[in-house]
Design an enzyme around this catalytic site. Structure first.
Site, short mmCIF file in Angstrom:
data_model
loop_
_atom_site.label_atom_id
_atom_site.label_comp_id
_atom_site.label_asym_id
_atom_site.label_seq_id
_atom_site.Cartn_x
_atom_site.Cartn_y
_atom_site.Cartn_z
N ARG A 99 5.71 12.39 -2.66
CA ARG A 99 5.78 13.28 -1.36
C ARG A 99 6.79 12.34 -0.21
NH1 ARG A 99 1.02 11.40 1.07
NH2 ARG A 99 1.75 12.02 2.69
N PRO A 107 0.83 -1.22 0.08
CA PRO A 107 -0.01 -0.06 -0.17
C PRO A 107 0.74 1.20 -0.04
CG PRO A 107 -0.13 -1.22 2.14
CD PRO A 107 0.37 -2.04 1.19
N ASN A 108 0.28 2.11 -0.83
CA ASN A 108 1.05 3.65 -0.92
C ASN A 108 2.25 3.71 -1.68
OD1 ASN A 108 -1.47 5.17 0.31
ND2 ASN A 108 -0.77 3.89 2.27
N ARG A 148 12.77 4.75 12.95
CA ARG A 148 11.60 5.51 12.70
C ARG A 148 10.70 5.33 14.24
NH1 ARG A 148 9.21 4.89 7.02
NH2 ARG A 148 7.99 6.67 7.78
N HIS A 197 12.56 -2.70 2.73
CA HIS A 197 12.14 -1.70 2.86
C HIS A 197 12.91 -0.43 2.59
CE1 HIS A 197 8.74 -3.29 5.34
NE2 HIS A 197 9.43 -4.19 5.70
N GLU A 228 12.41 -9.77 2.23
CA GLU A 228 11.56 -8.41 2.60
C GLU A 228 12.40 -7.26 2.57
OE1 GLU A 228 11.18 -8.57 7.07
OE2 GLU A 228 9.85 -6.75 6.95
N ASN A 270 8.14 -5.71 -0.45
CA ASN A 270 7.79 -4.63 0.41
C ASN A 270 6.43 -4.38 0.82
OD1 ASN A 270 7.69 -2.06 1.88
ND2 ASN A 270 9.10 -0.97 0.26
N ALA A 280 3.10 -0.64 4.77
CA ALA A 280 2.50 -0.78 6.33
C ALA A 280 1.70 -2.00 6.62
CB ALA A 280 1.19 0.45 6.36
N TYR A 307 11.72 8.67 1.74
CA TYR A 307 11.71 7.71 0.67
C TYR A 307 12.46 8.18 -0.61
CZ TYR A 307 8.00 5.97 3.68
OH TYR A 307 7.49 5.41 4.62
N ARG A 342 6.85 1.13 13.83
CA ARG A 342 7.46 0.26 12.57
C ARG A 342 8.31 -0.58 12.89
NH1 ARG A 342 5.05 3.86 8.33
NH2 ARG A 342 4.83 5.76 9.13
N HIS A 347 3.59 -4.18 9.42
CA HIS A 347 3.42 -4.03 10.83
C HIS A 347 2.31 -4.52 11.51
CE1 HIS A 347 6.89 -1.60 9.64
NE2 HIS A 347 5.98 -0.80 8.95
O1 CA2 Z 1 10.31 2.00 4.08
C1 CA2 Z 1 9.63 1.05 3.48
O2 CA2 Z 1 9.81 0.84 2.46
C2 CA2 Z 1 8.11 1.21 3.93
O3 CA2 Z 1 7.76 -0.04 3.70
C3 CA2 Z 1 7.37 2.11 3.46
C4 CA2 Z 1 5.72 2.13 4.12
C5 CA2 Z 1 5.82 2.29 5.41
O4 CA2 Z 1 4.31 2.20 5.77
C6 CA2 Z 1 6.63 1.28 5.98
O5 CA2 Z 1 6.68 1.49 7.58
C7 CA2 Z 1 8.15 1.22 5.53
C8 CA2 Z 1 5.08 3.20 3.39
C9 CA2 Z 1 4.82 3.36 2.06
C10 CA2 Z 1 4.43 4.75 1.53
O6 CA2 Z 1 5.32 5.38 0.71
C11 CA2 Z 1 5.08 6.82 0.34
C12 CA2 Z 1 5.91 7.15 -0.61
C13 CA2 Z 1 5.62 8.73 -0.88
C14 CA2 Z 1 4.51 9.30 -0.47
C15 CA2 Z 1 3.74 8.59 0.50
C16 CA2 Z 1 3.71 7.29 0.67
#
Ligand code: CA2
Length: 157
Positions: A27, A19-20, A117, A110, A108, A84, A87, A32, A121, A90
């Protein structure tokens, strides 16, 4: 002669983003980076090709779809999975059970260092059932995961 389904994707690595991650590069660049999901997928395909492998890259915001793809990787005889789970890492017992249910090695990944963080997480439901985990290397982690899978394959002969 037709190949059995189990043998049909012997050189394929599923790269599954949760997701996301479709929002990458739009953003939160401080967390990221600036690369987009399309850049991640290009990196994966190029890295896989260096090892004579094919990266089948997919992204979903839906937990059940990710579970289905993990099952599909097993059914089609994929070589490995780079996951990956975003979220869901978790929160999702369903994804953990899916990873545990398949014999395909799962790495896995990330992008960020989840341990540096927020505390929520720091827990990964995937890590205990994954073959390995990489975090904090930015999008390079996907390439490292594919190299790692290729090394595992080589070691198996
Ligand atoms: O660090 C990672 O790859 C995560 O899997 C990314 C997830 C986060 O919930 C994990 O804790 C760590 C979130 C991905 C959301 O990515 C975005 C990127 C840009 C803008 C908004 C969201």
């Amino acid at each position: 002669m037709a190949k059995t389904p189990e043998k049909s994707q012997q050189r394929t690595i599923y790269v599954l983003n949760g997701p996301n991650l479709n929002m990458l590069g739009t953003r939160e660049p401080q967390t990221y980076g600036h690369a987009r999901l399309a850049d991640v997928e290009k990196l994966c395909k190029e890295t896989a090709a260096r090892f004579g492998l094919i990266a089948d890259c997919r992204q979903s915001n839906h937990e059940g779809e990710l579970v289905d793809w993990i099952h599909e990787a097993q059914a089609k005889g994929a070589t490995g999975i780079v996951l990956n789970a975003g979220a869901y890492t978790h929160t999702s017992v369903a994804l953990r059970d899916a990873v545990a249910a398949v014999s395909v090695p799962v790495i896995e990944v990330h992008i960020s260092n989840i341990f540096a963080r927020e505390e929520f997480r720091h827990v990964s439901h995937i890590a205990p059932v994954a073959k390995g985990t990489l975090c904090g290397f930015g999008i390079a982690g996907y390439g490292l995961a594919i190299s790692g899978l290729a090394a595992l394959l080589e070691a198996k002969g």
